[in-house]
Design an enzyme around this catalytic site. Structure first.
Site, mmCIF file in Angstrom:
data_model
loop_
_atom_site.group_PDB
_atom_site.id
_atom_site.type_symbol
_atom_site.label_atom_id
_atom_site.label_comp_id
_atom_site.label_asym_id
_atom_site.label_seq_id
_atom_site.Cartn_x
_atom_site.Cartn_y
_atom_site.Cartn_z
ATOM 1 N N TRP A 102 0.746 -1.363 0.376
ATOM 2 C CA TRP A 102 -0.204 0.111 0.432
ATOM 3 C C TRP A 102 0.689 1.151 0.137
ATOM 4 C CZ3 TRP A 102 -4.613 -0.427 -1.695
ATOM 5 C CH2 TRP A 102 -5.174 -1.626 -1.861
ATOM 6 N N ASP A 172 -2.061 6.498 6.409
ATOM 7 C CA ASP A 172 -3.003 6.054 5.635
ATOM 8 C C ASP A 172 -3.545 4.757 6.893
ATOM 9 O OD1 ASP A 172 -5.098 3.446 4.499
ATOM 10 O OD2 ASP A 172 -3.079 3.810 3.177
ATOM 11 N N LYS A 196 -12.761 -1.806 6.149
ATOM 12 C CA LYS A 196 -11.897 -2.685 7.284
ATOM 13 C C LYS A 196 -12.676 -2.530 8.003
ATOM 14 C CE LYS A 196 -9.134 -2.840 3.318
ATOM 15 N NZ LYS A 196 -8.323 -2.225 2.520
HETATM 16 C C1 LIG Z 1 -7.518 -1.989 1.715
HETATM 17 C C2 LIG Z 1 -6.889 -0.418 1.548
HETATM 18 C C3 LIG Z 1 -6.440 0.541 0.748
HETATM 19 C C4 LIG Z 1 -7.528 0.825 -0.364
HETATM 20 O O1 LIG Z 1 -8.561 1.003 -0.159
HETATM 21 P P1 LIG Z 1 -9.803 0.938 -1.552
HETATM 22 O O2 LIG Z 1 -11.122 1.418 -0.167
HETATM 23 O O3 LIG Z 1 -9.409 -0.546 -1.675
HETATM 24 O O4 LIG Z 1 -9.890 2.232 -2.230
HETATM 25 C C5 LIG Z 1 -5.831 1.503 1.077
HETATM 26 N N1 LIG Z 1 -4.932 1.074 1.626
HETATM 27 C C6 LIG Z 1 -4.634 0.552 2.369
HETATM 28 C C7 LIG Z 1 -3.436 0.168 3.988
HETATM 29 C C8 LIG Z 1 -5.695 -0.436 2.514
HETATM 30 O O5 LIG Z 1 -5.884 -1.781 3.694
#
Ligand SMILES: *Cc1c(COP(=O)(O)O)cnc(C)c1O
Length: 360
Positions: A102, A172, A196
């Site tokens: 990521w 993030d 998540k």
């Molecule tokens: C799932 C995830 C993303 C991306 O999320 P989307 O909604 O699929 O764009 C970005 N960063 C992390 C750490 C993630 O786990």
């Protein structure tokens, strides 16, 4: 009805109570005679739903007054572009830490808008470690410092928050937000995709210190402009109304469980158990540096990868689903977000123990 133990990394399991409440309110929200999905986003009913969700999120995370909370669309990945477009201003350089997949995606996207200085990279350990802060080559003039708190695929989580004098920290938190208390004031900006630990996929949440607003580049699309959304209370256009509502139900559910301190205790207990089961065996293996092991995503391999398919089949027989590792890492990955009950983790451990007895 049998609800499965869903170990998916995302879209992930949601609290059953939340789904039941949504079901009960589906046709007629609080006597309105409408589904939340059908409501005007500017009407009184929906405004109360939206405001309550924001207030509950602020309460859970103790978000200080000088931070805006924005409910956006486009999940987590949209923020990979929105962050540089909003925060660079006249600056042409930003610092990024690379701890896995990521991080890499965020870096690639930022590269379109500025010169990215990768301050630290744990590629040499196959992304199983967090490079020590002393080793980072920080640029004191960077517009911001970006890192990924929890690498969802690698199962690598920062056990500390980097702090740099004069450079806002952007994080993030897609796969770790709401898993434990945090100190929001340590961050310039936090973002997270919802699927998540928050709610349905597609929604994105941004928490931004208000002095960082107002620097968006001319070329920044209105839909990515934090200031535009903040000024409009996330109603610049039609927001993802239903997802926002479900997120609100999840926030209420977390509050009812006792808030983030309770969540942290539960998450620590669940992950400790699973790591202990892995570490105690010669059959299962997790290679992440102990101090940086994720509480949320726990990858592990079997001693013999030819057994992977049998393992997955036997898991399904015990109602354990979506435990297959990411296609790039192989093996297994158990994602055990807030809504995964402890019984789910217990069921997985029992299954793993039995499997090892038969095939180990
Ligand atoms: C799932 C995830 C993303 C991306 O999320 P989307 O909604 O699929 O764009 C970005 N960063 C992390 C750490 C993630 O786990």
């Amino acid at each position: 009805m049998t609800r499965k133990y869903n170990f998916s990394a995302g879209p992930a399991t949601l609290p059953q109570e939340v789904l039941e409440q949504a079901q009960a309110e589906m046709l007629d929200w609080h006597g309105s005679g409408l589904s939340v999905m059908e409501m005007s986003h500017r009407g009184k009913d929906y405004t109360s739903i939206a405001n309550q969700a924001e207030a509950d999120l602020r309460e859970l995370l103790a978000v200080p007054e000088n931070y805006k909370v924005i409910f956006m669309q486009g999940g987590g990945s949209t923020q990979f572009a929105a962050v540089p477009l909003n925060l660079l201003g006249d600056n042409d350089s930003a610092d990024y830490v690379n701890t896995g997949v990521w991080s890499d995606k965020a870096i690639k996207e930022a590269n379109r808008y500025c010169s990215v200085n990768v301050v630290a990279n744990s590629q040499d350990t196959n992304f199983t470690t967090i490079p020590s802060f002393e080793s980072w080559s920080l640029n004191p003039d960077a517009a911001y410092l970006h890192y990924v708190a929890n690498e969802t695929i690698g199962g690598l989580e920062f056990p500390w928050v980097p702090q740099v004098e004069g450079v806002p920290v952007v994080c993030d938190m897609s796969s770790t937000i709401l898993s434990r208390p945090i100190d929001v004031s340590q961050f310039g900006l936090i973002y997270a995709g919802a699927q998540k630990n928050i709610g349905p996929a597609g929604l994105g949440i941004v928490i931004v210190r208000d002095d960082l607003l107002g620097k968006a580049r001319e070329s920044c699309p209105a839909m990515l402009n934090y200031e535009t959304h903040a000024n409009a209370h996330s109603m610049y256009n039609t927001p993802a109304t239903y997802s926002w509502y479900i997120a609100g139900l999840v926030f209420k559910w977390i509050k009812k469980q006792g808030g983030l301190t309770t969540m942290a205790e539960l998450n620590k207990r669940k992950s400790d158990k699973l790591y202990a089961a892995i570490d105690q065996s010669d059959f299962y293996k997790n290679t992440v540096q102990k101090e940086a092991r994720s509480w949320m995503n726990i990858p592990f391999t079997l001693a013999n990868s030819e057994l992977d398919e049998v393992f997955l089949e036997q898991a399904v027989e015990r109602n354990i689903v979506s435990i297959k590792g990411h296609r790039i890492s192989g093996g297994m990955r158990a994602s055990i977000y807030n809504a995964m009950p402890e019984e789910g983790v217990d069921a997985l451990i029992e299954m793993m123990t039995d499997f090892e007895k038969s095939y180990g």
